[in-house]
Design a protein around this motif. Structure first.
Motif, PDB file in Angstrom:
ATOM      1  N   ALA A  84      34.284  70.779   4.203  1.00 29.28           N
ATOM      2  CA  ALA A  84      34.145  70.985   5.647  1.00 29.28           C
ATOM      3  C   ALA A  84      35.482  70.726   6.342  1.00 29.28           C
ATOM      4  CB  ALA A  84      33.079  70.045   6.208  1.00 29.28           C
ATOM      5  N   ASP A  85      35.937  71.703   7.120  1.00 25.84           N
ATOM      6  CA  ASP A  85      37.098  71.518   7.995  1.00 25.84           C
ATOM      7  C   ASP A  85      36.592  71.437   9.427  1.00 25.84           C
ATOM      8  OD1 ASP A  85      40.163  72.502   6.799  1.00 25.84           O
ATOM      9  OD2 ASP A  85      38.392  72.667   5.514  1.00 25.84           O
ATOM     10  N   ILE A  86      37.115  70.488  10.188  1.00 27.83           N
ATOM     11  CA  ILE A  86      36.652  70.283  11.560  1.00 27.83           C
ATOM     12  C   ILE A  86      37.843  70.373  12.516  1.00 27.83           C
ATOM     13  CG2 ILE A  86      35.480  68.708  13.151  1.00 27.83           C
ATOM     14  CD1 ILE A  86      33.694  69.706  10.771  1.00 27.83           C
ATOM     15  N   VAL A  87      37.729  71.257  13.497  1.00 26.58           N
ATOM     16  CA  VAL A  87      38.748  71.377  14.548  1.00 26.58           C
ATOM     17  C   VAL A  87      38.133  70.851  15.838  1.00 26.58           C
ATOM     18  CG1 VAL A  87      40.180  72.991  15.873  1.00 26.58           C
ATOM     19  CG2 VAL A  87      39.768  73.418  13.440  1.00 26.58           C
ATOM     20  N   GLU A  88      38.659  69.757  16.362  1.00 26.03           N
ATOM     21  CA  GLU A  88      38.121  69.156  17.587  1.00 26.03           C
ATOM     22  C   GLU A  88      39.271  68.444  18.317  1.00 26.03           C
ATOM     23  OE1 GLU A  88      36.685  67.756  20.705  1.00 26.03           O
ATOM     24  OE2 GLU A  88      35.253  68.944  19.534  1.00 26.03           O
ATOM     25  N   GLY A  89      39.462  68.795  19.574  1.00 21.78           N
ATOM     26  CA  GLY A  89      40.584  68.243  20.332  1.00 21.78           C
ATOM     27  C   GLY A  89      40.389  66.816  20.806  1.00 21.78           C
ATOM     28  N   SER A  90      39.145  66.360  20.898  1.00 22.00           N
ATOM     29  CA  SER A  90      38.873  65.021  21.431  1.00 22.00           C
ATOM     30  C   SER A  90      38.935  63.974  20.334  1.00 22.00           C
ATOM     31  CB  SER A  90      37.491  64.994  22.092  1.00 22.00           C
ATOM     32  OG  SER A  90      37.096  63.655  22.336  1.00 22.00           O
ATOM     33  N   SER A  91      39.859  63.019  20.469  1.00 21.28           N
ATOM     34  CA  SER A  91      39.963  61.959  19.455  1.00 21.28           C
ATOM     35  C   SER A  91      38.727  61.061  19.509  1.00 21.28           C
ATOM     36  CB  SER A  91      41.234  61.139  19.678  1.00 21.28           C
ATOM     37  OG  SER A  91      41.304  60.710  21.018  1.00 21.28           O
ATOM     38  N   GLN A  92      38.167  60.860  20.723  1.00 22.10           N
ATOM     39  CA  GLN A  92      36.971  60.009  20.841  1.00 22.10           C
ATOM     40  C   GLN A  92      35.772  60.633  20.138  1.00 22.10           C
ATOM     41  OE1 GLN A  92      37.874  59.260  25.268  1.00 22.10           O
ATOM     42  NE2 GLN A  92      36.144  57.927  24.833  1.00 22.10           N
ATOM     43  N   LEU A  93      35.563  61.924  20.383  1.00 24.81           N
ATOM     44  CA  LEU A  93      34.413  62.585  19.757  1.00 24.81           C
ATOM     45  C   LEU A  93      34.610  62.714  18.240  1.00 24.81           C
ATOM     46  CD1 LEU A  93      33.520  65.289  22.444  1.00 24.81           C
ATOM     47  CD2 LEU A  93      32.222  63.234  21.877  1.00 24.81           C
ATOM     48  N   THR A  94      35.862  62.902  17.796  1.00 26.54           N
ATOM     49  CA  THR A  94      36.129  62.954  16.351  1.00 26.54           C
ATOM     50  C   THR A  94      35.791  61.616  15.701  1.00 26.54           C
ATOM     51  OG1 THR A  94      37.876  64.604  16.699  1.00 26.54           O
ATOM     52  CG2 THR A  94      37.869  63.469  14.578  1.00 26.54           C
ATOM     53  N   TYR A 122      45.291  74.997  16.413  1.00 24.07           N
ATOM     54  CA  TYR A 122      44.923  75.196  14.996  1.00 24.07           C
ATOM     55  C   TYR A 122      45.338  76.601  14.537  1.00 24.07           C
ATOM     56  CZ  TYR A 122      41.979  75.751  10.827  1.00 24.07           C
ATOM     57  OH  TYR A 122      41.527  76.002   9.544  1.00 24.07           O
ATOM     58  N   GLU A 123      45.073  77.576  15.386  1.00 25.69           N
ATOM     59  CA  GLU A 123      45.443  78.965  15.063  1.00 25.69           C
ATOM     60  C   GLU A 123      46.954  79.071  14.832  1.00 25.69           C
ATOM     61  OE1 GLU A 123      45.354  83.351  17.244  1.00 25.69           O
ATOM     62  OE2 GLU A 123      43.955  81.820  17.927  1.00 25.69           O
ATOM     63  N   GLU A 124      47.726  78.456  15.738  1.00 25.49           N
ATOM     64  CA  GLU A 124      49.193  78.481  15.595  1.00 25.49           C
ATOM     65  C   GLU A 124      49.632  77.805  14.306  1.00 25.49           C
ATOM     66  OE1 GLU A 124      51.621  77.084  18.892  1.00 25.49           O
ATOM     67  OE2 GLU A 124      50.310  78.166  20.294  1.00 25.49           O
ATOM     68  N   GLU A 125      49.020  76.664  14.014  1.00 23.61           N
ATOM     69  CA  GLU A 125      49.389  75.906  12.810  1.00 23.61           C
ATOM     70  C   GLU A 125      49.101  76.720  11.551  1.00 23.61           C
ATOM     71  OE1 GLU A 125      47.219  72.322  10.997  1.00 23.61           O
ATOM     72  OE2 GLU A 125      48.727  71.399  12.291  1.00 23.61           O
ATOM     73  N   VAL A 126      47.929  77.327  11.496  1.00 25.97           N
ATOM     74  CA  VAL A 126      47.539  78.133  10.323  1.00 25.97           C
ATOM     75  C   VAL A 126      48.508  79.289  10.135  1.00 25.97           C
ATOM     76  CG1 VAL A 126      45.767  79.744   9.468  1.00 25.97           C
ATOM     77  CG2 VAL A 126      45.093  77.504  10.331  1.00 25.97           C
ATOM     78  N   LYS A 127      48.839  79.960  11.256  1.00 20.94           N
ATOM     79  CA  LYS A 127      49.734  81.127  11.160  1.00 20.94           C
ATOM     80  C   LYS A 127      51.148  80.711  10.772  1.00 20.94           C
ATOM     81  CE  LYS A 127      47.219  84.301  14.164  1.00 20.94           C
ATOM     82  NZ  LYS A 127      47.071  84.824  15.533  1.00 20.94           N
ATOM     83  N   SER A 128      51.616  79.576  11.294  1.00 22.85           N
ATOM     84  CA  SER A 128      52.990  79.146  10.986  1.00 22.85           C
ATOM     85  C   SER A 128      53.111  78.695   9.532  1.00 22.85           C
ATOM     86  CB  SER A 128      53.442  78.030  11.926  1.00 22.85           C
ATOM     87  OG  SER A 128      52.685  76.859  11.690  1.00 22.85           O
ATOM     88  N   HIS A 158      37.424  85.333  12.985  1.00 24.54           N
ATOM     89  CA  HIS A 158      36.721  86.318  12.156  1.00 24.54           C
ATOM     90  C   HIS A 158      37.562  86.653  10.916  1.00 24.54           C
ATOM     91  CE1 HIS A 158      35.287  90.363  10.916  1.00 24.54           C
ATOM     92  NE2 HIS A 158      34.119  89.795  11.133  1.00 24.54           N
ATOM     93  N   SER A 159      38.894  86.663  11.090  1.00 25.20           N
ATOM     94  CA  SER A 159      39.794  86.991   9.955  1.00 25.20           C
ATOM     95  C   SER A 159      39.778  85.908   8.878  1.00 25.20           C
ATOM     96  CB  SER A 159      41.230  87.194  10.462  1.00 25.20           C
ATOM     97  OG  SER A 159      41.852  85.944  10.738  1.00 25.20           O
ATOM     98  N   LEU A 160      39.262  84.717   9.208  1.00 32.94           N
ATOM     99  CA  LEU A 160      39.214  83.617   8.233  1.00 32.94           C
ATOM    100  C   LEU A 160      37.933  83.638   7.388  1.00 32.94           C
ATOM    101  CD1 LEU A 160      40.519  80.534  10.291  1.00 32.94           C
ATOM    102  CD2 LEU A 160      41.829  82.149   8.912  1.00 32.94           C
ATOM    103  N   LEU A 161      37.042  84.593   7.665  1.00 35.46           N
ATOM    104  CA  LEU A 161      35.784  84.638   6.902  1.00 35.46           C
ATOM    105  C   LEU A 161      35.991  85.193   5.502  1.00 35.46           C
ATOM    106  CD1 LEU A 161      33.206  86.020   9.519  1.00 35.46           C
ATOM    107  CD2 LEU A 161      33.286  83.694   8.583  1.00 35.46           C
ATOM    108  N   LYS A 162      35.324  84.566   4.549  1.00 34.29           N
ATOM    109  CA  LYS A 162      35.306  85.091   3.178  1.00 34.29           C
ATOM    110  C   LYS A 162      34.327  86.262   3.120  1.00 34.29           C
ATOM    111  CE  LYS A 162      36.059  80.766   0.633  1.00 34.29           C
ATOM    112  NZ  LYS A 162      35.389  79.865  -0.326  1.00 34.29           N
ATOM    113  N   ASN A 163      34.344  86.930   1.993  1.00 34.69           N
ATOM    114  CA  ASN A 163      33.396  88.012   1.737  1.00 34.69           C
ATOM    115  C   ASN A 163      31.960  87.524   1.989  1.00 34.69           C
ATOM    116  OD1 ASN A 163      32.252  90.392   0.651  1.00 34.69           O
ATOM    117  ND2 ASN A 163      31.984  89.338  -1.313  1.00 34.69           N
TER     118      ASN A 163
END
Length: 290
Positions: A84-94, A122-128, A158-163
């Motif tokens: 599981a990968d989790i993208v969440e901007g809030s440190s409190q909620l994380t 996250y999108e920028e990080e993945v692309k870079s 959507h581009s990150l989806l597997k088959n």
């Protein structure tokens, strides 16, 4: 996230406001009913014949829904390893999410990767990095209000989806109470973290323009906002604060605007039953195919 960046996630007092709203609205319960009726069948299709499964949660908050969805996936494929990968901007909620995982026995062996950032970072990080990890199931629950470019965001995830993967988007339903309130008072409300209000109508238009295959399910929900019409009610004011994304509803708007909003909430966004006012908080669950 840089201090000067606009706030796109819950921190500080907004965390309490969000959690208060969840208690009052029953929103998570409504979403979970939908999840439990739709996802078992979807998961069987997604995971058929796969030796491992990967899930990405975008804007996962405190993880209450993620934990349920991961448990559901696990029960569908008990012998298949899940990450599981989790993208969440809030440190409190994380932090809340991590505490919840620690208490959830069946997820103790699931590897989690935590990305404490907003979805665009996250999108920028993945692309870079050029390291395009792909996923079998991606979910974005109640978070597309906060992105700058809806079309670009959907296209990227959507581009990150597997088959045979699925992208699940949950967002307020077109024509519901939120849609009516925020579009009627766009000038007053779309000024802080949310600069353009979106409902399922905008998401569906976007999917159609990108030629993506999807199916849509309505999640029925309504909650009692009777207290909002009593200026002396602390509960009413706290709900109004959350619904208008303000710290102080009564100080944030002129008397005329407040009266107009309350009239709209009662007469265009809600139904009355037994002297109580119930806000139409229907959501839309949109499953996008890989």
């Amino acid at each position: 996230m840089a201090a000067e960046a606009k706030q796109t996630c819950y921190e500080g007092s907004s965390v309490q406001s969000f959690q208060f709203y969840l208690e009052q609205s029953g929103e998570h319960k409504a979403i979970l009913q939908c999840v439990h009726s739709i996802l078992p069948g979807e998961f069987k299709r997604i995971g058929a014949g796969k030796s491992d499964l990967s899930v990405l949660g975008v804007g996962s908050g405190g993880g209450e829904l993620d934990v349920q969805m991961l448990s559901l996936l696990q029960s569908s494929f008990p012998a298949v390893p899940i990450t599981a990968d989790i993208v969440e901007g809030s440190s409190q909620l994380t932090a809340n999410f991590k505490a919840l995982v620690a208490k959830t026995t069946n997820l103790q062996k699931t590897p989690f990767a935590w990305h404490i950032m907003n979805s665009e970072d996250y999108e920028e990080e993945v692309k870079s990095k050029g390291d395009m990890k792909r996923f079998d199931f991606i979910h974005m629950v109640q978070m597309l209000y906060y992105v700058d470019n809806l079309g670009k965001t959907i296209k990227f995830y959507h581009s990150l989806l597997k088959n045979n993967g699925r992208l699940m988007i949950i967002i307020e339903a077109a024509g519901g109470g939120w849609d009516t309130l925020w579009k009627t008072y766009k000038k007053e409300l779309c000024v802080d973290a949310i600069t353009e209000y979106r409902s399922s109508a905008e998401v569906v238009a976007c999917l159609k323009s990108q030629g993506l295959k999807y199916e849509e399910h309505t999640i029925h929900n309504a909650f009692d906002i009777t207290e909002c019409f009593d200026p002396n009610s602390a509960t009413g004011e706290r709900l109004l604060n959350f619904m208008t994304a303000k710290d102080h509803f009564y100080q944030s708007f002129t008397q005329e605007i407040r009266a107009g909003m309350l009239d709209l909430l009662r007469n265009k966004c809600s139904t009355e039953k037994d002297g109580r006012v119930f806000f139409n908080s229907n959501l839309s669950c949109i499953l996008v195919y890989a």
